[in-house]
Write a protein that holds these residues in place. Structure first.
Motif, PDB file in Angstrom:
ATOM      1  N   ILE A  51       0.865  -1.184   0.000  1.00 43.62           N
ATOM      2  CA  ILE A  51       0.000   0.000   0.000  1.00 43.62           C
ATOM      3  C   ILE A  51       0.898   1.229   0.000  1.00 43.62           C
ATOM      4  CG2 ILE A  51      -1.741   1.331   1.256  1.00 43.62           C
ATOM      5  CD1 ILE A  51      -2.735  -1.303   2.463  1.00 43.62           C
ATOM      6  N   VAL A  52       0.561   2.207  -0.822  1.00 39.39           N
ATOM      7  CA  VAL A  52       1.355   3.427  -0.941  1.00 39.39           C
ATOM      8  C   VAL A  52       0.500   4.613  -0.532  1.00 39.39           C
ATOM      9  CG1 VAL A  52       2.713   4.895  -2.487  1.00 39.39           C
ATOM     10  CG2 VAL A  52       2.628   2.411  -2.867  1.00 39.39           C
ATOM     11  N   THR A  53       1.029   5.433   0.364  1.00 38.83           N
ATOM     12  CA  THR A  53       0.342   6.670   0.756  1.00 38.83           C
ATOM     13  C   THR A  53       1.374   7.780   0.878  1.00 38.83           C
ATOM     14  OG1 THR A  53      -1.345   7.565   2.232  1.00 38.83           O
ATOM     15  CG2 THR A  53       0.506   6.403   3.267  1.00 38.83           C
ATOM     16  N   SER A  54       0.918   9.011   1.139  1.00 42.84           N
ATOM     17  CA  SER A  54       1.834  10.155   1.136  1.00 42.84           C
ATOM     18  C   SER A  54       1.634  11.031   2.363  1.00 42.84           C
ATOM     19  CB  SER A  54       1.628  10.995  -0.126  1.00 42.84           C
ATOM     20  OG  SER A  54       0.282  11.441  -0.226  1.00 42.84           O
ATOM     21  N   PRO A  62      -1.966  13.735   6.635  1.00 42.25           N
ATOM     22  CA  PRO A  62      -3.198  13.799   5.851  1.00 42.25           C
ATOM     23  C   PRO A  62      -4.175  12.717   6.317  1.00 42.25           C
ATOM     24  CG  PRO A  62      -1.262  13.832   4.428  1.00 42.25           C
ATOM     25  CD  PRO A  62      -0.787  13.490   5.795  1.00 42.25           C
ATOM     26  N   THR A  63      -5.411  12.838   5.901  1.00 42.68           N
ATOM     27  CA  THR A  63      -6.483  11.949   6.382  1.00 42.68           C
ATOM     28  C   THR A  63      -6.141  10.473   6.215  1.00 42.68           C
ATOM     29  OG1 THR A  63      -8.081  13.642   5.760  1.00 42.68           O
ATOM     30  CG2 THR A  63      -8.940  11.439   6.186  1.00 42.68           C
ATOM     31  N   ILE A  64      -5.736  10.099   5.004  1.00 34.96           N
ATOM     32  CA  ILE A  64      -5.478   8.679   4.722  1.00 34.96           C
ATOM     33  C   ILE A  64      -4.285   8.182   5.532  1.00 34.96           C
ATOM     34  CG2 ILE A  64      -4.866   7.023   2.932  1.00 34.96           C
ATOM     35  CD1 ILE A  64      -7.744   8.051   2.802  1.00 34.96           C
ATOM     36  N   ASP A 146      -4.355  10.841  -1.074  1.00 42.62           N
ATOM     37  CA  ASP A 146      -4.955  11.858  -0.212  1.00 42.62           C
ATOM     38  C   ASP A 146      -6.189  12.421  -0.917  1.00 42.62           C
ATOM     39  OD1 ASP A 146      -5.642  14.139   1.202  1.00 42.62           O
ATOM     40  OD2 ASP A 146      -3.565  14.686   1.626  1.00 42.62           O
ATOM     41  N   PRO A 147      -7.375  12.335  -0.328  1.00 41.04           N
ATOM     42  CA  PRO A 147      -8.583  12.817  -1.005  1.00 41.04           C
ATOM     43  C   PRO A 147      -8.575  14.322  -1.264  1.00 41.04           C
ATOM     44  CG  PRO A 147      -9.051  12.248   1.283  1.00 41.04           C
ATOM     45  CD  PRO A 147      -7.675  11.759   0.985  1.00 41.04           C
ATOM     46  N   ARG A 148      -7.644  15.048  -0.617  1.00 40.49           N
ATOM     47  CA  ARG A 148      -7.553  16.484  -0.862  1.00 40.49           C
ATOM     48  C   ARG A 148      -6.760  16.812  -2.126  1.00 40.49           C
ATOM     49  NH1 ARG A 148      -4.881  18.699   4.431  1.00 40.49           N
ATOM     50  NH2 ARG A 148      -3.504  16.979   3.840  1.00 40.49           N
ATOM     51  N   PHE A 149      -6.154  15.798  -2.729  1.00 43.53           N
ATOM     52  CA  PHE A 149      -5.420  16.027  -3.970  1.00 43.53           C
ATOM     53  C   PHE A 149      -6.349  16.652  -5.013  1.00 43.53           C
ATOM     54  CE2 PHE A 149      -1.669  12.775  -4.075  1.00 43.53           C
ATOM     55  CZ  PHE A 149      -1.002  13.548  -3.142  1.00 43.53           C
ATOM     56  N   GLU A 151      -7.338  17.262  -8.972  1.00 41.50           N
ATOM     57  CA  GLU A 151      -7.318  16.295 -10.079  1.00 41.50           C
ATOM     58  C   GLU A 151      -5.938  16.200 -10.731  1.00 41.50           C
ATOM     59  OE1 GLU A 151     -10.426  16.583 -12.923  1.00 41.50           O
ATOM     60  OE2 GLU A 151     -12.025  16.195 -11.475  1.00 41.50           O
ATOM     61  N   PRO A 152      -5.248  17.327 -11.026  1.00 41.85           N
ATOM     62  CA  PRO A 152      -3.913  17.199 -11.621  1.00 41.85           C
ATOM     63  C   PRO A 152      -2.931  16.442 -10.744  1.00 41.85           C
ATOM     64  CG  PRO A 152      -4.756  19.413 -11.940  1.00 41.85           C
ATOM     65  CD  PRO A 152      -5.696  18.736 -10.998  1.00 41.85           C
ATOM     66  N   PHE A 153      -2.985  16.647  -9.408  1.00 38.69           N
ATOM     67  CA  PHE A 153      -2.077  15.926  -8.524  1.00 38.69           C
ATOM     68  C   PHE A 153      -2.428  14.442  -8.481  1.00 38.69           C
ATOM     69  CE2 PHE A 153      -1.258  19.942  -5.760  1.00 38.69           C
ATOM     70  CZ  PHE A 153      -0.429  20.445  -6.761  1.00 38.69           C
ATOM     71  N   ALA A 154      -3.720  14.119  -8.452  1.00 34.53           N
ATOM     72  CA  ALA A 154      -4.139  12.717  -8.446  1.00 34.53           C
ATOM     73  C   ALA A 154      -3.721  12.029  -9.743  1.00 34.53           C
ATOM     74  CB  ALA A 154      -5.663  12.645  -8.271  1.00 34.53           C
ATOM     75  N   GLU A 155      -3.897  12.722 -10.852  1.00 37.74           N
ATOM     76  CA  GLU A 155      -3.477  12.189 -12.153  1.00 37.74           C
ATOM     77  C   GLU A 155      -1.977  11.913 -12.150  1.00 37.74           C
ATOM     78  OE1 GLU A 155      -2.844  14.565 -16.147  1.00 37.74           O
ATOM     79  OE2 GLU A 155      -4.987  14.202 -15.850  1.00 37.74           O
ATOM     80  N   ALA A 156      -1.195  12.857 -11.624  1.00 38.49           N
ATOM     81  CA  ALA A 156       0.262  12.699 -11.587  1.00 38.49           C
ATOM     82  C   ALA A 156       0.684  11.542 -10.690  1.00 38.49           C
ATOM     83  CB  ALA A 156       0.910  14.003 -11.117  1.00 38.49           C
TER      84      ALA A 156
END
Length: 522
Positions: A51-54, A62-64, A146-149, A151-156
């Motif tokens: 599992i990868v998180t940031s 962050p929340t996750i 992180d759900p606060r990402f 869209e561009p950050f999530a895509e990246a």
């Protein structure tokens, strides 16, 4: 990778033409070999090999990451307290057999300060995590974003995960990199994650083409690979063979190819996603599949990586694949001039005068300044399609690397608005570019006494710019931008986030350019 011979037909004039045009926009087959899936399950319930998180530096979890920290009995916070984890950019910490989770590995990725976050940092940081995790086979890896990402950050983040796990070990009997069997995405909308996958597939395609040895990728086989991309992507494609190039009077391109036993090719890809009659954006790529330097032969060290001299063409094909998969509302044409620059009794010589397709004559004073000779004819072919603007990409000069280093691409233009669009797009996606001047005085350096122009400037200085001034002679005043990618297109040594070899640079920048262009940004 071996490619089958291309089908071709011969018209009444005796010219052989290879053409493929497929309707529709079928799904593009992934270059990564991975499956992408989505889940709404609670992060502590995710079942995966990793599992990868940031996290961020000097910031609350962050929340996750906080949920994962709670599930593991505070392991993440304890490591932060002891400064084993700092959250700095690109830092990857692997927690083995974390308690409370259904995974063997929890990877914590640092993203630096939250107010300094950009797409490039996100991509490289998640790519670094994927690179570490792909050192052994893993059937399923979960990305807990992180759900606060935005869209561009999530895509990246998705692009990075699918990029870093693909290596350059194409011919190693003992592999060092194992692409994940499946990437499970949590916290990212499927449409956004799919866009990230499209970009990763395109970058990995460009990397693969560059990393193949020159015995496998030469003009004919590159053209065959482009045909496969067209088949999968719903692109129209036309391939000009030797006879067609001769009939089209591509004397500059053909001169470079004369020393090789591998005949030249010119690939034209078309994506017509915009309104009928809309003038296309033309992307032009240098495709010297191997560059010995010709009679101005390179030393051994200078020749070792010259399989990468077709990175411009690889970038164009990969970008067209991504544009088609994203179904962007724009018309784009991609053109790739494909040659080998080799030595033989028929090699073009210093002192030769070539006649380009445009009719302009060129005095040859260095056969290792060959890419501009190839592009001279390809740019002229691009003009016959009446493009609104032209962008060319080429591993053109070592001089650009002297000026800007290995990580920065040079921009040279006759149209500041186009240059500003590309530079802004590169800044947005986190790729490094820098504009170089195009003062008229540089153009005086390529004036010839016996022909219209010569293929090198006077002396050693300003070589990247005089090369661009040469190309400018063949765009007939059309808005045009030249991107010299000699430095960032190929990594001589591995990066923390990517293996050595082809980088896939500028694919994301060009896709961002097309996104903005299609929305009327220029």
């Amino acid at each position: 990778m071996r490619f089958p011979p291309l089908p071709h037909s011969i018209d009444r004039s005796g010219r052989a033409t290879i053409t493929l045009s497929l309707p529709g926009q079928p799904a593009v087959k992934g270059q990564t070999g991975m499956g992408l899936s989505f889940t709404d399950a609670a992060v502590k319930s995710l079942e995966a090999d990793a599992i990868v998180t940031s996290i961020f530096a000097d910031s609350p979890l962050p929340t996750i990451a906080a949920e994962l920290d709670l599930a593991t009995g505070g392991q993440i916070s304890k490591l932060i307290e002891t400064k084993e984890i700092t959250g700095k950019k690109g830092e990857v910490t692997l927690l083995l057999a974390p308690p409370g989770l259904k995974t063997a590995v929890l990877a914590v990725v640092g993203l630096g300060k939250p107010d300094a976050l950009d797409q490039g940092t996100v991509l490289r940081s998640f790519s670094a995590a994927a690179k570490q995790l792909s050192s052994k086979p893993r059937a399923k890896v979960a990305l807990a974003a992180d759900p606060r990402f935005s869209e561009p950050f999530a895509e990246a983040a998705v692009t990075g995960m699918l990029l870093g796990s693909v290596g350059s070990d194409l011919y190693r009997t003992k592999k060092g990199r194992f692409p994940f069997g499946e990437l499970v995405v949590s916290g990212i909308a499927p449409a956004v994650a799919t866009r990230g996958e499209v970009l990763a597939n395109a970058m990995n395609l460009a990397r693969h083409l560059v990393n193949e040895p020159p015995s496998e990728i030469y003009p004919e086989s590159f053209a065959a690979a482009a045909v496969k991309v067209a088949e999968q992507s719903g692109l129209a494609i036309e391939v000009w063979d030797q006879a067609r190039l001769e009939a089209e009077r591509c004397g500059s391109l053909l001169a470079v190819a004369r020393g090789s036993s591998k005949p030249a090719r010119l690939v034209i890809l078309k994506y017509m996603g915009g309104p009928s009659g809309q003038a296309p954006l033309a992307l032009v790529g240098k495709g010297v599949t191997f560059d010995s330097g010709g009679l101005s032969i390179k030393p051994t060290d200078g020749m070792k990586t010259m399989k990468c001299d077709m990175a411009g063409a690889a970038t164009v094909v990969a970008t067209l694949q991504a544009i088609a998969a994203l179904k962007l509302p724009i018309n784009v044409i991609g053109l790739c001039g494909l040659v080998e620059n080799m030595l033989s009794g028929d090699s073009y010589k210093l002192g030769d005068v070539l006649t380009a397709r445009s009719g302009k004559t060129i005095e040859v004073l260095n056969t290792d300044a060959e890419g501009r000779l190839v592009l001279a004819d390809v740019l002229d072919v691009a003009l016959q399609h009446d493009p609104a603007r032209i962008i060319d990409l080429a591993t053109l000069t070592g001089a650009c690397m002297v000026a800007l280093g290995n990580d920065v691409a040079g921009l040279m233009t006759n149209d500041q608005a186009l240059c500003d669009l590309v530079r802004s797009s590169a800044d947005t996606v986190g790729e490094q570019v820098w504009q170089l001047p195009m003062f008229p005085e540089y153009g005086e350096q390529i004036r010839s006494d016996i022909a219209d122009i010569k293929n090198v400037g006077d002396g050693r200085w300003g070589g990247a710019i005089t090369a661009a001034k040469f190309l400018e002679e063949f765009v007939n005043g059309k808005p045009w931008l030249h991107i010299d990618i000699a430095g960032p297109s190929y990594f001589d040594s591995p990066k923390p986030w990517l293996d050595a070899g082809g980088s896939g640079c500028l694919v994301r920048t060009l896709v961002e350019v097309v996104r903005r262009y299609s929305s009327g940004a220029v």
